[in-house]
Design an enzyme around this catalytic site. Structure first.
Site, PDB file in Angstrom:
ATOM      1  N   LYS A  49     135.817  90.560 104.854  1.00  0.00           N
ATOM      2  CA  LYS A  49     136.798  91.434 104.198  1.00  0.00           C
ATOM      3  C   LYS A  49     137.007  90.937 102.762  1.00  0.00           C
ATOM      4  CE  LYS A  49     137.562  93.146 108.351  1.00  0.00           C
ATOM      5  NZ  LYS A  49     136.230  93.053 108.944  1.00  0.00           N
ATOM      6  N   GLY A  50     137.149  91.858 101.843  1.00  0.00           N
ATOM      7  CA  GLY A  50     137.396  91.488 100.451  1.00  0.00           C
ATOM      8  C   GLY A  50     136.142  91.538  99.591  1.00  0.00           C
ATOM      9  N   CYS A  51     135.018  91.897 100.194  1.00  0.00           N
ATOM     10  CA  CYS A  51     133.776  92.034  99.428  1.00  0.00           C
ATOM     11  C   CYS A  51     133.547  93.505  99.125  1.00  0.00           C
ATOM     12  CB  CYS A  51     132.590  91.497 100.220  1.00  0.00           C
ATOM     13  SG  CYS A  51     132.479  89.722 100.229  1.00  0.00           S
ATOM     14  N   GLN A  52     133.092  93.776  97.924  1.00  0.00           N
ATOM     15  CA  GLN A  52     132.794  95.143  97.511  1.00  0.00           C
ATOM     16  C   GLN A  52     131.605  95.675  98.310  1.00  0.00           C
ATOM     17  OE1 GLN A  52     131.725  95.350  93.391  1.00  0.00           O
ATOM     18  NE2 GLN A  52     132.022  97.551  93.278  1.00  0.00           N
ATOM     19  N   SER A  53     130.574  94.846  98.451  1.00  0.00           N
ATOM     20  CA  SER A  53     129.420  95.247  99.255  1.00  0.00           C
ATOM     21  C   SER A  53     129.607  94.707 100.667  1.00  0.00           C
ATOM     22  CB  SER A  53     128.125  94.717  98.649  1.00  0.00           C
ATOM     23  OG  SER A  53     128.329  93.610  97.849  1.00  0.00           O
TER      24      SER A  53
END
Length: 140
Positions: A49-53
């Site tokens: 969680k918290g990653c753009q990809s």
């Protein structure tokens, strides 16, 4: 090899490149050598969680050491997680928990990433350390 030694090796490798385009290319190469996650672990619960990809990470305990596998749908992100896995995979959970991540700053990674990728990097480190805490609790 200890985490600190691996991190120093990574810093040395990145210092060989003169500009950030070469470093990005190197990260992409590292991403290609990433120990790939088994398809069955590409689930919602393994997404960071918290990653753009999308980044999937799986951890298993083998001989009291954590072994990470991962994958990403973005080549730069795949390179970032490859660097982290190289530093932290095949290490004891307690060593991962106690590990310093200053090597990320030494290679200048955070400052050369977009704000969303930099946040993703922090999320990746946090997730690897959370796995270490969970497995260390099992060992105790």
């Amino acid at each position: 090899m200890m985490i600190k030694e691996i991190q120093e090796e990574i810093v040395d490798e990145f210092s060989m490149f003169e500009d950030w385009m070469q470093r990005y290319e190197y990260m992409i190469e590292l991403g290609k050598s990433l120990p790939l996650i088994d398809e069955k672990y590409k689930t919602e619960e393994n997404i960071i969680k918290g990653c753009q990809s999308k980044v999937w990470v799986h951890a298993e305990l083998e001989d009291d050491k954590l072994v990470f596998t991962a994958d990403s749908d973005a080549i730069i992100t795949k390179g970032i997680i490859a660097i982290l896995i190289r530093a932290f995979s095949n290490q004891r959970p307690q060593d991962i928990i106690n590990a310093d991540t200053a090597f990320i700053d030494k290679i200048g990674l955070k400052e050369h990433l977009s704000p969303t990728r930099a946040n993703g990097l922090v999320s990746m480190i946090k997730q690897l350390k959370l796995y270490a805490v969970a497995y260390q609790t099992q060992l105790n």
